[in-house]
Design a protein around this motif. Structure first.
Motif, short mmCIF file in Angstrom:
data_model
loop_
_atom_site.label_atom_id
_atom_site.label_comp_id
_atom_site.label_asym_id
_atom_site.label_seq_id
_atom_site.Cartn_x
_atom_site.Cartn_y
_atom_site.Cartn_z
N THR A 34 0.83 -1.20 0.00
CA THR A 34 0.00 0.00 0.00
C THR A 34 0.87 1.25 0.00
O THR A 34 0.60 2.20 -0.75
N ARG A 35 1.93 1.27 0.81
CA ARG A 35 2.84 2.43 0.84
C ARG A 35 3.49 2.66 -0.53
O ARG A 35 3.59 3.78 -1.00
N ASP A 38 0.81 3.94 -2.98
CA ASP A 38 0.44 5.33 -2.71
C ASP A 38 1.53 6.31 -3.13
O ASP A 38 1.24 7.46 -3.46
#
Length: 40
Positions: A34-35, A38
């Motif tokens: 997810t990091r 993003d």
């Protein structure tokens, strides 16, 4: 190259951006993905 099993490797644009081996905690792996997603 992978010297242990299992190995999860994430590539983006032909480059390795994440490698996890042996004991992969799926929650932490999901947070890392997810990091990375993003930041793109």
């Amino acid at each position: 190259m992978a010297f242990t099993v299992p190995v999860l490797v994430l590539y983006f644009d032909g480059k390795e951006v994440l490698r996890e081996a042996r004991m992969v905690h799926m929650e932490k792996f999901h947070e890392k993905i997810t990091r990375i997603y993003d930041s793109i």
